[in-house]
Design a protein around this motif. Structure first.
Motif, short mmCIF file in Angstrom:
data_model
loop_
_atom_site.label_atom_id
_atom_site.label_comp_id
_atom_site.label_asym_id
_atom_site.label_seq_id
_atom_site.Cartn_x
_atom_site.Cartn_y
_atom_site.Cartn_z
N PRO A 76 -3.42 33.19 -10.74
CA PRO A 76 -2.02 33.05 -10.34
C PRO A 76 -1.32 31.91 -11.09
O PRO A 76 -1.89 30.84 -11.28
CB PRO A 76 -2.10 32.75 -8.85
N PRO A 77 -0.09 32.18 -11.51
CA PRO A 77 0.68 31.09 -12.13
C PRO A 77 1.21 30.14 -11.05
O PRO A 77 1.06 30.40 -9.86
CB PRO A 77 1.83 31.82 -12.83
N ASP A 133 6.87 29.00 -11.18
CA ASP A 133 7.03 29.68 -12.47
C ASP A 133 7.76 31.00 -12.26
O ASP A 133 7.64 31.65 -11.22
CB ASP A 133 5.64 29.92 -13.08
N GLU A 134 8.52 31.42 -13.29
CA GLU A 134 9.29 32.68 -13.20
C GLU A 134 8.37 33.90 -13.14
O GLU A 134 8.73 34.92 -12.57
CB GLU A 134 10.23 32.80 -14.41
N SER A 135 7.19 33.80 -13.74
CA SER A 135 6.28 34.95 -13.78
C SER A 135 5.53 35.14 -12.46
O SER A 135 4.82 36.14 -12.28
CB SER A 135 5.28 34.80 -14.93
N TYR A 136 5.67 34.20 -11.53
CA TYR A 136 4.95 34.30 -10.26
C TYR A 136 5.38 35.54 -9.47
O TYR A 136 4.54 36.22 -8.87
CB TYR A 136 5.16 33.04 -9.41
N THR A 137 6.66 35.86 -9.50
CA THR A 137 7.17 37.02 -8.75
C THR A 137 6.53 38.31 -9.27
O THR A 137 6.09 39.15 -8.48
CB THR A 137 8.70 37.12 -8.87
N ALA A 138 6.44 38.45 -10.60
CA ALA A 138 5.82 39.64 -11.19
C ALA A 138 4.32 39.68 -10.86
O ALA A 138 3.77 40.75 -10.56
CB ALA A 138 6.04 39.66 -12.69
N TRP A 139 3.68 38.50 -10.92
CA TRP A 139 2.25 38.44 -10.61
C TRP A 139 2.01 38.86 -9.16
O TRP A 139 1.10 39.64 -8.87
CB TRP A 139 1.73 37.01 -10.85
N PHE A 140 2.82 38.33 -8.25
CA PHE A 140 2.65 38.65 -6.84
C PHE A 140 2.92 40.14 -6.57
O PHE A 140 2.24 40.76 -5.75
CB PHE A 140 3.55 37.78 -5.97
N ALA A 141 3.90 40.72 -7.28
CA ALA A 141 4.20 42.15 -7.14
C ALA A 141 2.99 42.98 -7.58
O ALA A 141 2.63 43.97 -6.93
CB ALA A 141 5.43 42.53 -7.93
N GLU A 142 2.35 42.56 -8.68
CA GLU A 142 1.16 43.27 -9.16
C GLU A 142 0.02 43.15 -8.14
O GLU A 142 -0.68 44.13 -7.85
CB GLU A 142 0.72 42.69 -10.51
N LEU A 143 -0.16 41.97 -7.58
CA LEU A 143 -1.19 41.76 -6.57
C LEU A 143 -0.93 42.65 -5.35
O LEU A 143 -1.85 43.31 -4.84
CB LEU A 143 -1.24 40.29 -6.14
#
Length: 115
Positions: free
Chosen positions: A27-28, A32-42
């Motif tokens: 996880p970032p 970080d801006e990429s956290y939302t995309a990472w959490f959506a993938e999770l």
């Protein structure tokens, strides 16, 4: 149907989260801006895992139900067969014919009082 308790739901959710984390990058930083995309993938992976789990539970239930039906004693099937016939008379057709096309009663067939 047995409904799971809150504790069981919590355990399942933790189990799925633990295994879903193995399928995503680390996880970032939450800022970080990429956290939302990472959490959506999770979340997407968790949803897929949950759906697979539910499908397996349904399959297991169906297998248990099929096995239970196979275990039923044979006499219940025979009783059901007896209910579908009346004193040895053939089953009535499921479709109805016009009265002028019906076959006359066979005189060779035993009557109920003769049996």
């Amino acid at each position: 149907a047995i409904t799971p308790t809150a504790h069981q739901k919590q355990k399942l959710k933790a189990y799925i989260r633990q295994h879903a984390l193995k399928h995503v990058k680390s996880p970032p930083n939450p800022n970080d801006e990429s956290y939302t995309a990472w959490f959506a993938e999770l979340s997407k992976i968790e949803t897929n895992m949950y759906n697979k789990y539910i499908d397996k539970q349904v399959q297991r239930k169906e297998k248990r139900k099929a096995a239970a039906l196979k275990q039923k004693p044979q006499f219940q099937y025979q009783q059901q067969q007896l209910k579908t016939t009346v004193m040895g008379a053939p089953k009535a057709p499921t479709h109805s014919l016009p009265i002028n096309q019906l076959q006359p009663w066979s005189h060779n067939m035993p009557r109920a009082r003769d049996i």
